[in-house]
Structures are given as structure tokens and as C-alpha cells.
Design an enzyme around this catalytic site. Structure first.
Site: not given
Ligand code: IVH
Length: 724
Positions: A133, A436, A439, A460, A466
Site C-alpha cells: 500500500k 522568552c 530575548c 513572546c 526578539c
């Protein structure tokens, strides 16, 4: 972890009719959404084995509660309706699907059922063709007088997408059928697929170019075929195995195996792994044998298919709902292995989404080494969804845990269970970071716009600074509706970012100053000369004077698109006022909390709701964003928004609504008027241009009449604005 009993976890046999109804609807929606993602978007989000389990449960419910089965039932549908963009083709003979067998007993029952149906004597032999298959996408090729006329995808089984131009670029699809006795009409069906090495190489190229990366060979085949431009398909290495047919004006053979030989003789590739089998035992042995070979094959297969060999018997057996009685797919069990979670890493995506990834002690699953597995989101790690539904029976994942890893659909691995007996005593519940990792800005979960529920993704909020989001944000900053700097598009963003010259918006405006001092000047770079460098700096300078709405939009605050940016600019008038309001606003902590005055004012702006208001406040309350914005503002002169001239007859007019409106709510009427550029006031004065008065109007109507204001009924108002 305490587990909430939920209908989803009850075995089908234990469901009451009411619970079954609820489950049936839930599964229907869920399967529909997965079908959409698989068939139309070519981007499934769950492994095939999990999808099969949903489908099995759905069918088990219908088997136990036949009253839930309707003509609209999923069990009567195949795949998803064709996606927009390609012309539709109605299949002359529907393209059906196959019933699945998972256990050996299902195979034995399949053989018994066929024998019973055909009423065969015990010693009467039955022959099956067993085939691999192929995990690709099915295709129907229509040939008329030997010429390829249309190629169509399966779509919903009745109608597919016309991909003829794209299919014609495949070397393995003959444009003309050669050989004797080619029927006047032949529809040849089979699977378009991509080999595993080609898929990996394509993904590498896609990634390098920043294009879509596919989850598995099937998706890359589907994505490559569904291209608007056939030359893109031509550049992708696609293959085709023929294994079935639709309309045929004549049949060149009377067995399935005979048909496979014929297909090969007229120029098609057929998969060489097929074999004739005479009993359930033979079929099961074939399944085991191909299962062994699977990892070493060049292409993905997700099981084997058994087809009754005699075509006259196939005809007698016919179909039941979406699949033939004479064939069945015997799927492979998903492959599993046990390993240990060494660590959990957080990756930050281009839009600020924080995605946890489990770092595993490397382990081989189905012939492939797995060492990273996505944990999707915070709730997934906890084992409990935001709505209380359980994942893995409610078990959380901790660093140090022994886990069972599964690779289904052959490529995306995932953790399916935790071996609690092996959990180290020191293992603590994972605490998902609220900062985050790229950053240091705070990361939040927002309320989903559509469902009103908390989003599963933590994001964030340090959009402007960032590094993980920087390129995306800078691209947005220079886009058409934002700063729109001539000669400073996506390419330049990427180049200047890669060179460390533009890391945040303010840097764009100090580029010229820094260039003047630099040793390697822009004018000396490839692609630039004195004139083009000068032009670029002039274009940047020209955008130092910027309308407030463009500036707000350019900041890339979540949910603040062009329209919301205009609403904010119109309402607050200056950047300082907006910043002050956002700094003062307190986000309510629950439903009862109405927030402070600054919050209420922001939230009361027509068109700005809780979710948007929250994103705005989060953005401005992040100190790093405020600093980056201050650096940017030092370079700019912000101009008031230019109101677009509207050709609406009520643009610039002041309107007052009074009395009961019958065709819309007061809020709706107000929003509509504002959309058309009118100001809506609460009381009648000399400045009022129109009073729209419904039944029950009182003193305002009197006053308007005295002041000679134009009084309109609701109908007259609607006619005036062209809504009637
Ligand atoms: S026969 C009427 N044979 O599997 C039955 N299908 O789950 C027609 N597939 O839609 C299908 N390899 O896309 C058949 N050797 C094979 C296959 C095969 C892959 C796919 C095909 C089909 C799906 C059904």
C-alpha cells in the site's frame, strides 16, 4: 495526575445513546478537520495511526448505534472535497477507499466474509493479489483513444481536482498508450509518490530557500502536484505506480493480477512486490514479510492491500458505502521504542510561538534514529488540555522520564506514553517558562479569537527586539501598508539583518549615518552603486515623516492589522496618547473584573475587543518594546492619520440614532455608520446632520425638528447608505 472522566475516554460499549451522539458529533468534526488538513492543506497534524484510531472509534459508534448513521455520515464520505483553485473533474466511476484491517483476525474475517458472500464450497480455492500500500496520493488518468486527456485527484471520491497539466510532467505517466487492444476509454488509477531520499533532498532545498518544509514524502508529493505552475511540478521528482482502474470500455484481463501484467505491458510502472496468496495465512505471512522489508524500501508504504483476484467475483461482491467488499488494507502497526527524556528545550518560532522539544536519549524507531520530538505546547506536556480533556490519559512528561516513542506515518515521531514505574523520584513537573528564552521578554497565552478559549500557544511579546522574530517583524515593518520604503523590501531586510546592520526598526533610519563612517560602504557592495545607495537613503529619509496609523501597524502588535491601527490612530491621535493609555490600562483578571478606566476606554473603541486590547497592552507594557520604540521615535516625525476620502453620502456627517431600531441593534447601526465615515453622536446639536428615529423616539426627535435637522426613518437611512 487526577483524571477527569470524560466521554472521550469511555469505551464505545459503555456509552449511553446520549453520550454516543455527543461523541459521534465530536469525532465527525475532528475527523473533518484532519481530512481538511491532510487532503487539502497537505499538512496533517496527527500521525496516521491516531487518525485511524479516531475513524475506528467513529465507525464502532455507528455499528453500535445504527440510528446515528445518516447519508451525511463520514463513513459514507471519502477524503475531503476538492480544494479551490483547480477545476473540478467528476469521476466517471467513483474513486473509493479501502476498509482497514489492523489485526490478523480482521484478515481471517475478511476471507471468511468473502467465502460466505459468494457461497463457496469449502474446497473451492480463492486467490488474492497482495500488494504494497503506497503512501502517496491517488490519481485517476483518463485515456481516450490511447491519449491522456485528464488527470484528476481523488477529491471526495466523486469529484477531484484537474491536475492534467501537472501530471503531464511526470516521466512515468505515458501521454500515449502503446500496444495492441487498447480500449477506447481507459481510466488508469494508481498512486503518485516521492521517494524517501528525494523527499529529504527536496526538504533541504526548501529549508535553505525559506520555503515550506514537508512533514513526509506523501505531503511533499501532494504539495508538488498541487502547484499552480506545472513547471514547479516538473522540477519535483514524482513517480507513479498503477494498481487500479475506473471506466474501461473493454477489460483486457479477467483477474486483478492479469490487469497488473497488462498495465505493465502498456507502459506503466507497477509495484514489483505483489504476490498471489491462497489463504488468510498466506496473506498474513505476506504482511509480515513486507513489514520486514519496509524500512529498506525506497518509498513509504503504510500497509499492504489484499484484492480478490477474480474480477467476476469482485463484481458480485460489489461495494458497501465507501469501500469495496472484495479488498482490504492491512495497515502496519505504528513502530514504537522506549527511551529517556534528557531535557526539554524551548524553541521560538518566527511569530514568537514558544515550542517545547524533548531531547531524547537517541533511539532507533523503525530504522530511523530519533532524538528530538516536538512536545507541541504547555498543555501537551501537562497531559491536560485547556478544556480539561486528557492527553496520554492525563500523564505529564518530565525531564528524566522513560517514554514510549512512536513513529507513525513513517516520519513524524511523537511520545505516546510515559512509563510511570520508571519515573525517577527526583523528577519534578516541568515548569513552562514565562519568559522568552531568545530575548527575555515575557511570554503569554492569549485568548483565542474564535473559540474564546485560552490559546494553547505561549508567545513572546518582545516583538520589536526578539532575535527569533526580528526578520519577520522587520519584513512587516517595511511592508506596503506600513513604512513601504522604496528599494527596502524583504530581500534587503534579510541582507541587512544577516550583516548585523539592521536589527530593529530604528536601525533602518540610522543606516546612512553609520554608512558614512563605515569602511565598507553600501555603494561598494554587490548590487549597489553610488546612485542606488543614494536613492535608498533618500527613500528611507522620505519615510521619516510617517502617518500615525502606518507607524502603529508597522510595530507588528499581534491582532493589530491595518484596520485596528487606523481605529487606534483615530481614537488616540498621537503615539504618546496611545502609549500612555496602554501603560495605564489594567488587563482584567477575570470575567467579573471590568478593568480600570484606561482599559475600558481602549476596549470601548468600536472594533477593538478584549483580545486585541490585551495584545496592545501586553506590547506596550514590555519594557524592551518601549525602549525600541523610543529609539525609533527619535528618528521619526509622526503625522496625523489621513482620513481616506469616502464616496459614501454620509462620510464626514454627524448622525444620531434614537428610538427603537427594528432591523439592527444600536451597536450595529453605530458600527455601520462609522465604517462609512460618519461620526455617531449621543445627542442632537447644531452639528447634527441626520437624526435616525425609530418608534418610541422622544425628546431628541423634538429637538431635531426644532433645529431643522434632517430626520430619517430606519428604512430611509438604510436607503441613503445603500444598504437597502
Ligand atoms: S486499491 C477501490 N491498491 O490507499 C479501491 N489502493 O485507503 C481502490 N493505495 O485511495 C484502491 N496503494 O490512494 C489500492 N496497491 C494499492 C494501493 C492503494 C495505495 C491507496 C489509494 C487508496 C487508499 C485507500
Amino acid at each position: 495526575m487526577a483524571s477527569k472522566p470524560s466521554v472521550q475516554n469511555l469505551p464505545v460499549e459503555h456509552l449511553t445513546l446520549a453520550q454516543a451522539k455527543k461523541e459521534h458529533v465530536r469525532l465527525d468534526l475532528e475527523i473533518g478537520a484532519h481530512d481538511q488538513r491532510y487532503y487539502q492543506d497537505d499538512a496533517p497534524t496527527i500521525p496516521d495511526a491516531e487518525y485511524d484510531a479516531l475513524r475506528q472509534r467513529y465507525e464502532a459508534i455507528e455499528a453500535q448505534f445504527p440510528e446515528l448513521r445518516t447519508a451525511e455520515s463520514r463513513s459514507a464520505k471519502v477524503g475531503a472535497a476538492p480544494s479551490r483553485g483547480f477545476a473540478k473533474v467528476r469521476h466517471a466511476v467513483p474513486m473509493l477507499s479501502l476498509q482497514n484491517a489492523f489485526a490478523d483476525e480482521d484478515v481471517a474475517e475478511f476471507v471468511r466474509r468473502i467465502r460466505r458472500f459468494l457461497n463457496l464450497k469449502e474446497d473451492e480455492p480463492v486467490v488474492f493479489t497482495a500488494e504494497a500500500k503506497i503512501d502517496g496520493l491517488s490519481m485517476s488518468l483518463r485515456y481516450e483513444n490511447g491519449n491522456l486527456v485528464t488527470a484528476a485527484t481523488r477529491g471526495d471520491g466523486a469529484e477531484g481536482e484537474d491536475v492534467t497539466a501537472n501530471i503531464k510532467t511526470l516521466k512515468e505517466v505515458p501521454q500515449k498508450l502503446e500496444g495492441k487492444n487498447i480500449p477506447a476509454v481507459c481510466e488508469i488509477r494508481g498512486e503518485v509518490y516521492m521517494t524517501k531520499p528525494d523527499f529529504l533532498a527536496l526538504n533541504q532545498r526548501q529549508q535553505a530557500a525559506g520555503d515550506t518544509v514537508f512533514a513526509n514524502p506523501r505531503n511533499s508529493a501532494a504539495g508538488s502536484l498541487r502547484q499552480k505552475d506545472p513547471s514547479v511540478t516538473a522540477s519535483r521528482p514524482l513517480h507513479f505506480f498503477a494498481y487500479a482502474w475506473g471506466e474501461m470500455t473493454e477489460m483486457p484481463a479477467d483477474t486483478h493480477s492479469g490487469m497488473l501484467k497488462w498495465l505493465k505491458s502498456i507502459g506503466f510502472q507497477t509495484n514489483p512486490l505483489w504476490k498471489l496468496c491462497k489463504s488468510a495465512e498466506d496473506l498474513i505471512a505476506y504482511h509480515a514479510d513486507i513489514g520486514q522489508k519496509r524500512a529498506s524500501l525506497d518509498y513509504d508504504i503504510d500497509g499492504v492491500v489484499y484484492k480478490l483476484d477474480r474480477l467476476d467475483w469482485q463484481q458480485r461482491l460489489g461495494f458497501v458505502s465507501r469501500s469495496p467488499r472484495w479488498a482490504i488494507a492491512h495497515k502496519f502497526a505504528a513502530e514504537q521504542a522506549t527511551t529517556v527524556v534528557k531535557d526539554i528545550d524551548i524553541q521560538v518560532g518566527r511569530t514568537g510561538a514558544l515550542t517545547p522539544v524533548a531531547k531524547l536519549e537517541p533511539v532507533t524507531v523503525g530504522g530511523v534514529v530519533v532524538q528530538n520530538v516536538s512536545l507541541h505546547n504547555e498543555d501537551y506536556i501537562k497531559g491536560v488540555g485547556a478544556d480539561g480533556t486528557e492527553i496520554r490519559g492525563g500523564t505529564d512528561i518530565r525531564i528524566g522520564d522513560t517514554v514510549i516513542v512512536q513513529r507513525a506515518g513513517d516520519v513524524i515521531p511523537q511520545i505516546v506514553d510515559v512509563v510511570l514505574d520508571k519515573r525517577p523520584e527526583t523528577a519534578k513537573p516541568y515548569s513552562f517558562p514565562h519568559k522568552c528564552p531568545a530575548c527575555g521578554s515575557h511570554a503569554v497565552r492569549e485568548v483565542n479569537l474564535r473559540t474564546g478559549k485560552e490559546d494553547v500557544v505561549r508567545r513572546c511579546t518582545g516583538g520589536l527586539i526578539c532575535p527569533a522574530q526580528a526578520v519577520e517583524r522587520l519584513r512587516h515593518f517595511v511592508s506596503r501598508a506600513a513604512f513601504d520604503i522604496e528599494g527596502f523590501g524583504e530581500k534587503q531586510v534579510e541582507m541587512f539583518f544577516a550583516e548585523g546592520l539592521v536589527m530593529e526598526p530604528a536601525d533602518i533610519f540610522t543606516l546612512a549615518k553609520r554608512d558614512a563612517r563605515a569602511t565598507k560602504k553600501l555603494a561598494e557592495r554587490e548590487g549597489y552603486g553610488e546612485t542606488s545607495a543614494r536613492n535608498l537613503f533618500a527613500a528611507i529619509d522620505a519615510r521619516r515623516r510617517i502617518e500615525l496609523n502606518r507607524l502603529i501597524y508597522g510595530l507588528g502588535i499581534r491582532h493589530v492589522g491595518d484596520t485596528n491601527a487606523k481605529l487606534l490612530a483615530r481614537h488616540y491621535g498621537t503615539m504618546e496618547a496611545l502609549q500612555e493609555a496602554a501603560a495605564a490600562a489594567q488587563i482584567p483578571i477575570d470575567k467579573k473584573d471590568k478593568g480600570n478606566e484606561a482599559w475600558q476606554e481602549l476596549n470601548a473603541i468600536e472594533g477593538i475587543g478584549d483580545v486585541v486590547a490585551e495584545a496592545i497592552v501586553e506590547f506596550f507594557q514590555e519594557e524592551r518594546n518601549r525602549d525600541a520604540l523610543a529609539r525609533l521615535l527619535a528618528e521619526l516625525e509622526v503625522l496625523p492619520m489621513q482620513e481616506a476620502k469616502s464616496d459614501s453620502p454620509v462620510a464626514g456627517k454627524t448622525v444620531v440614532f434614537t428610538g427603537t431600531l427594528e432591523q439592527m441593534t444600536r451597536d450595529e447601526a453605530k458600527a455601520m455608520a462609522e465604517r462609512l465615515g460618519a461620526k455617531v453622536a449621543g445627542s442632537v446639536s447644531k452639528k447634527t446632520d441626520y437624526l435616525v428615529a425609530g418608534p418610541g423616539a422622544g425628546s431628541k426627535l423634538e429637538k431635531a425638528k426644532e433645529a431643522g435637522v434632517n430626520v430619517l426613518t430606519e428604512d430611509e437611512w438604510l436607503a441613503l447608505v445603500g444598504a437597502k
